[in-house]
Design an enzyme around this catalytic site. Structure first.
Site, PDB file in Angstrom:
ATOM      1  CG  ASP A   4      19.129  -9.645  12.329  1.00 10.84           C
ATOM      2  OD1 ASP A   4      18.418 -10.642  12.475  1.00 10.84           O
ATOM      3  OD2 ASP A   4      18.738  -8.485  12.577  1.00 10.84           O
ATOM      4  CG  LEU A   5      15.504 -10.153   6.854  1.00 12.73           C
ATOM      5  CD1 LEU A   5      16.199  -9.840   5.535  1.00 12.73           C
ATOM      6  CD2 LEU A   5      14.431 -11.222   6.615  1.00 12.73           C
ATOM      7  CG  ASP A   6      13.340  -6.602  11.802  1.00 15.09           C
ATOM      8  OD1 ASP A   6      13.291  -5.505  11.230  1.00 15.09           O
ATOM      9  OD2 ASP A   6      12.836  -6.814  12.917  1.00 15.09           O
ATOM     10  CB  THR A  15      10.712  -6.181   8.434  1.00 13.45           C
ATOM     11  OG1 THR A  15      11.969  -6.735   8.831  1.00 13.45           O
ATOM     12  CG2 THR A  15      10.516  -6.386   6.949  1.00 13.45           C
ATOM     13  CE  LYS A  73      13.615  -2.214  16.601  1.00 12.16           C
ATOM     14  NZ  LYS A  73      14.389  -0.985  16.481  1.00 12.16           N
ATOM     15  CB  SER A 100      16.451 -13.889   9.798  1.00 13.12           C
ATOM     16  OG  SER A 100      15.236 -13.336  10.232  1.00 13.12           O
ATOM     17  CB  ALA A 101      14.350 -14.644  14.849  1.00 15.34           C
ATOM     18  CE  LYS A 126      18.900 -14.085  15.035  1.00 15.87           C
ATOM     19  NZ  LYS A 126      18.689 -12.920  14.190  1.00 15.87           N
ATOM     20  CD  GLU A 175      21.113 -10.127  15.405  1.00 11.27           C
ATOM     21  OE1 GLU A 175      20.442  -9.123  15.706  1.00 11.27           O
ATOM     22  OE2 GLU A 175      20.593 -11.193  15.075  1.00 11.27           O
ATOM     23  CG  ASP A 176      18.344  -5.183  14.538  1.00 14.39           C
ATOM     24  OD1 ASP A 176      18.424  -6.423  14.416  1.00 14.39           O
ATOM     25  OD2 ASP A 176      17.255  -4.588  14.701  1.00 14.39           O
TER      26      ASP A 176
HETATM   27  P1  B16 Z   1       8.292 -13.637  12.153  1.00 12.00           P
HETATM   28  P2  B16 Z   1      15.471 -10.868  12.687  1.00 12.00           P
HETATM   29  C1  B16 Z   1      13.043 -11.064  13.812  1.00 12.00           C
HETATM   30  O1  B16 Z   1      13.849 -10.899  12.659  1.00 12.00           O
HETATM   31  C2  B16 Z   1      12.426  -9.734  14.216  1.00 12.00           C
HETATM   32  O2  B16 Z   1      13.438  -8.824  14.624  1.00 12.00           O
HETATM   33  C3  B16 Z   1      11.461  -9.945  15.351  1.00 12.00           C
HETATM   34  O3  B16 Z   1      10.858  -8.721  15.714  1.00 12.00           O
HETATM   35  C4  B16 Z   1      10.393 -10.977  14.930  1.00 12.00           C
HETATM   36  O4  B16 Z   1       9.497 -11.227  15.989  1.00 12.00           O
HETATM   37  C5  B16 Z   1      11.088 -12.265  14.513  1.00 12.00           C
HETATM   38  O5  B16 Z   1      12.010 -11.994  13.457  1.00 12.00           O
HETATM   39  C6  B16 Z   1      10.124 -13.324  14.042  1.00 12.00           C
HETATM   40  O6  B16 Z   1       9.506 -12.893  12.851  1.00 12.00           O
HETATM   41  O7  B16 Z   1       7.053 -13.352  12.891  1.00 12.00           O
HETATM   42  O8  B16 Z   1       8.315 -13.064  10.736  1.00 12.00           O
HETATM   43  O9  B16 Z   1       8.635 -15.111  12.122  1.00 12.00           O
HETATM   44  O10 B16 Z   1      15.844  -9.573  13.331  1.00 12.00           O
HETATM   45  O11 B16 Z   1      15.972 -12.092  13.434  1.00 12.00           O
HETATM   46  O12 B16 Z   1      15.815 -10.912  11.212  1.00 12.00           O
HETATM   47 MG    MG Z   2      17.180  -7.962  13.703  1.00 14.56          MG
END
Ligand code: B16
Ligand code: MG
Length: 217
Positions: free
Chosen positions: A10-12, A18, A46, A115-116, A146, A170-171
């Site tokens: 996962d990224l964030d 982030t 998250k 990542s999302a 997700k 994953e966090d």
């Molecule tokens: P964006 P991940 C997710 O990243 C974040 O944890 C989540 O808080 C955020 O709303 C989502 O990405 C969408 O991000 O607005 O940049 O498209 O944890 O899946 O890497």
């Molecule tokens: Mg994450």
């Protein structure tokens, strides 16, 4: 020989933090809408997609608006968020990430990102990690967010691996759920209290060696 042939990150919250920038941007939006958005509330966002995050924020503020207005607010938030991420550099890569990925590569484990975030490309470019992943699946490449397993199943398929040979880091609860539904081994990154469903939980990638992971199953 280990069954682990691929790792999907996962990224964030796993590669970079982030979440703090998402929080600042959502808090600013809440402020404009006339209510306070706490750090505890931010936990609920998250791993959740941008539009679902906005829905949760509006629910907290008890605000009802139409879809067109929602799109405008999401865009506003994203523009503020992008101001932060455009300032990022490699110093924001979380502890142990680069080392752990190198160890996995030395053991011929394939590496993907799942990542999302629709800002994945920008973030990876800013921190200089675009070339660290053989496959990158982000919010622009999936239809279902997700906890749907689509993001991880797509990553495994592009790595040419079976789900049972992949490990997901994953966090977020939504991400652990998605990985489990995909039939993958899950490593929760963060607190055991929150990531109860994960197969194992570590505080960060600095706390695990590739050999330890490979000997798990
Ligand atoms: P964006 P991940 C997710 O990243 C974040 O944890 C989540 O808080 C955020 O709303 C989502 O990405 C969408 O991000 O607005 O940049 O498209 O944890 O899946 O890497
Ligand atoms: Mg994450």
């Amino acid at each position: 020989m280990s069954k682990v042939k691929g790792c999907i990150f996962d990224l964030d919250g796993v590669i970079v933090d982030t979440a703090k920038y998402h929080y600042l941007a959502w808090k600013r939006l809440a402020g404009e809408l006339g209510f306070y958005f706490s750090k505890e509330d931010n936990e609920r966002l998250k791993g959740v997609s941008r539009m679902r995050s906005l829905d949760i924020l509006l629910e907290i503020g008890d605000i009802q608006i139409d879809y067109k207005s929602k799109l405008k607010l999401a865009e506003k938030k994203n523009n503020w968020y992008r101001e932060y991420i455009l300032e990022m550099d490699s110093s924001e890569i979380l502890d142990g990430v680069i080392d752990f990925i190198s160890q996995l590569r030395e053991n011929n484990v394939k590496i993907a990102l799942g990542s999302a975030s629709k800002n994945t490309e920008t973030i990876l470019e800013k921190v200089g990690m675009t070339n660290c992943f053989e496959v990158i699946i982000d919010g622009n490449k999936v239809v279902k967010a997700k906890p749907d397993p689509e993001v991880f199943l797509k990553a495994a398929s592009l790595l040419n691996l079976r789900p049972q040979n992949c490990v997901v880091f994953e966090d977020a609860l939504a991400g652990i759920k998605a990985a489990k539904m995909a039939g993958m081994y899950t490593v929760g990154v963060g607190s055991k209290d929150i990531l109860k469903d994960a197969d194992i939980v570590i505080p960060g990638l600095h706390a695990i060696l590739a050999n330890e992971l490979l000997s798990l199953f």
